[in-house]
Design an enzyme around this catalytic site. Structure first.
Site, PDB file in Angstrom:
ATOM      1  N   GLN A  12       0.833  -1.214   0.000  1.00  0.00           N
ATOM      2  CA  GLN A  12       0.000   0.000   0.000  1.00  0.00           C
ATOM      3  C   GLN A  12       0.861   1.256   0.000  1.00  0.00           C
ATOM      4  OE1 GLN A  12      -2.001   1.018   3.629  1.00  0.00           O
ATOM      5  NE2 GLN A  12      -3.572   2.241   2.623  1.00  0.00           N
ATOM      6  N   LEU A  13       1.801   1.332   0.918  1.00  0.00           N
ATOM      7  CA  LEU A  13       2.644   2.520   1.038  1.00  0.00           C
ATOM      8  C   LEU A  13       3.769   2.491   0.003  1.00  0.00           C
ATOM      9  CD1 LEU A  13       3.302   5.062   2.692  1.00  0.00           C
ATOM     10  CD2 LEU A  13       4.514   3.600   4.324  1.00  0.00           C
ATOM     11  N   ASP A  34      10.374  -6.491  -3.932  1.00  0.00           N
ATOM     12  CA  ASP A  34       9.208  -6.979  -3.206  1.00  0.00           C
ATOM     13  C   ASP A  34       9.292  -8.495  -3.189  1.00  0.00           C
ATOM     14  OD1 ASP A  34       6.400  -5.428  -2.368  1.00  0.00           O
ATOM     15  OD2 ASP A  34       6.178  -7.593  -2.607  1.00  0.00           O
ATOM     16  N   ILE A  35       8.545  -9.109  -2.266  1.00  0.00           N
ATOM     17  CA  ILE A  35       8.546 -10.577  -2.200  1.00  0.00           C
ATOM     18  C   ILE A  35       7.673 -11.170  -3.307  1.00  0.00           C
ATOM     19  CG2 ILE A  35       6.615 -10.833  -0.578  1.00  0.00           C
ATOM     20  CD1 ILE A  35       8.570 -12.915   0.884  1.00  0.00           C
ATOM     21  N   ARG A  36       6.788 -10.323  -3.900  1.00  0.00           N
ATOM     22  CA  ARG A  36       5.945 -10.809  -5.001  1.00  0.00           C
ATOM     23  C   ARG A  36       6.322 -10.074  -6.282  1.00  0.00           C
ATOM     24  NH1 ARG A  36       0.345  -8.263  -2.999  1.00  0.00           N
ATOM     25  NH2 ARG A  36       1.594  -6.424  -2.620  1.00  0.00           N
ATOM     26  N   ASP A  53      13.191 -11.444  -0.872  1.00  0.00           N
ATOM     27  CA  ASP A  53      12.659 -11.506   0.485  1.00  0.00           C
ATOM     28  C   ASP A  53      13.398 -10.447   1.310  1.00  0.00           C
ATOM     29  OD1 ASP A  53      12.322 -12.228   3.266  1.00  0.00           O
ATOM     30  OD2 ASP A  53      11.659 -14.202   2.595  1.00  0.00           O
ATOM     31  N   TYR A 142       2.367  -6.659  16.680  1.00  0.00           N
ATOM     32  CA  TYR A 142       2.744  -5.629  15.711  1.00  0.00           C
ATOM     33  C   TYR A 142       3.379  -4.446  16.450  1.00  0.00           C
ATOM     34  CZ  TYR A 142       1.922  -1.915  12.216  1.00  0.00           C
ATOM     35  OH  TYR A 142       2.050  -0.876  11.336  1.00  0.00           O
ATOM     36  N   LYS A 146       7.083  -2.763  16.402  1.00  0.00           N
ATOM     37  CA  LYS A 146       7.266  -1.352  16.024  1.00  0.00           C
ATOM     38  C   LYS A 146       8.124  -0.615  17.066  1.00  0.00           C
ATOM     39  CE  LYS A 146       5.615  -1.248  12.043  1.00  0.00           C
ATOM     40  NZ  LYS A 146       6.478  -0.931  10.910  1.00  0.00           N
TER      41      LYS A 146
HETATM   42  N1  SER Z   1      -2.552   0.706   9.628  1.00  0.00           N
HETATM   43  C1  SER Z   1      -1.800  -0.092  10.543  1.00  0.00           C
HETATM   44  C2  SER Z   1      -2.581  -1.233  11.042  1.00  0.00           C
HETATM   45  O1  SER Z   1      -3.771  -1.089  11.176  1.00  0.00           O
HETATM   46  C3  SER Z   1      -1.342   0.726  11.704  1.00  0.00           C
HETATM   47  O2  SER Z   1      -0.040   1.087  11.534  1.00  0.00           O
HETATM   48  O3  SER Z   1      -2.025  -2.236  11.343  1.00  0.00           O
END
Ligand code: SER
Length: 316
Positions: A12-13, A34-36, A53, A142, A146
């Site tokens: 996405q980013l 990218d991995i794909r 990878d 996650y 981070k």
């Molecule tokens: N958009 C991300 C998520 O929802 C947050 O960094 O995991």
């Protein structure tokens, strides 16, 4: 002239930072991995691309040397909801991918951009106007990756003088490449469903406030911080970048100003709701504004108008 490597360039980013960097610096100066390699042919064919990878440091080192790379955008990561389903993979990809990049940067003298997230905060963080420097005890895997990533980037700067920089992104809303596996994904899906079906079933409660940012501002943040004067940077990694904060009910109300028949209903996903409840309602981003002139352009009204216009235009 900058030579840029974007790791995770089809996400996405990544896909939008890659497009913006190719326009700004020239396609041959922006190398993608990218991995794909089964999506976004124009990006893959529009300049150098390698299927790699993100954890494969040797392969990345070879690409950096071959293309004389000086700046790396490290964007390969599992997002929050997917990470919660597979914590070991999240740790492996998010941490081993990052440290592979940092090692390559150390060996080759590259600058590194790493995105952190509102996910780096937790339930004990102040929820309103969350300060730049505050309590960070996230409860999602996650978020754990981070925070560890923020600290690792700081460490590589202090210990090895690697030029690491980064921002804490809110949920990112965009219309080019869909997000995948995030807690904030509802805020993107809602626009597509509003245009297509005039209704949306949301997986978060209607009063769940979260920070969000529109993609043009998210891309600008990444490029701007990498071009910032280093002597002004007191914080290097993990700058809060606020832009807008809203809940699903408010977003639905703004959508109704364009699509009056639009309705929203709720089927709460307990895992995603728990993650969202542990994150701030709205960030304070004074450090980014002072240290590198962060100044976002979109709010909920202008983003909603642009998203709906773009999606309708594409379907026409
Ligand atoms: N958009 C991300 C998520 O929802 C947050 O960094 O995991």
């Amino acid at each position: 002239m900058k030579n840029i490597l974007i790791i995770g360039s089809l996400g996405q980013l990544g896909s939008e930072i890659a497009t913006a960097c190719r326009l700004r610096y020239g396609s041959s100066h922006v190398v993608l991995t990218d991995i794909r390699d089964d999506v976004n042919r124009p990006l893959i064919e529009g300049g150098p691309f390698y299927k790699v990878d993100a954890r494969d440091g040797n392969a990345i080192d070879g690409i950096v040397k071959k293309h004389h790379i000086d700046t790396i955008y490290h964007l390969a990561a599992l997002l929050s909801a997917t990470a919660e389903k597979n914590p070991l993979l999240a740790w492996d990809l998010n941490m081993n991918g990052l440290i592979a990049t940092l090692e390559v940067a150390r060996a080759n003298g590259c600058s590194v951009f790493t995105p952190s997230s509102i996910g780096a905060f937790g339930p004990t963080t102040p929820k309103q106007f969350t300060p730049q420097d505050t309590i960070q005890r996230p409860t999602s895997i996650y978020g754990v990756t981070k925070v560890a990533g923020e600290l690792l980037c700081d460490y590589y700067h202090h210990k090895y003088d690697v030029d690491t920089r980064g921002v804490r992104y809110p949920g990112i809303i965009s219309n080019m490449t869909p997000p995948g596996g995030g807690t904030t994904d509802y805020a993107v899906e809602i626009y597509y469903e509003a245009v297509k079906n005039k209704r949306y079933t949301c997986f978060l409660r209607g009063d769940t406030y979260l920070d969000m940012i529109y993609m043009p501002d998210a891309v600008e943040a990444a490029i701007q911080i990498m071009e910032a004067d280093p002597s002004r940077l007191r914080h290097r990694n993990a700058f809060n970048v606020a832009s807008m904060s809203f809940c699903p009910e408010e977003q639905a109300a703004y959508i109704r100003t364009h699509i009056p028949e639009f309705t929203i209903s709720y089927e709460i996903d307990p895992v995603k709701q728990a993650i969202a409840d542990s994150w701030p309602d709205c960030l304070e981003d004074y450090a980014a504004r002072v240290e590198w002139d962060w100044n976002p352009t979109f709010d909920l009204a202008s983003m909603t108008e642009d998203m709906i216009k773009t999606i309708i235009g594409r379907n026409a």
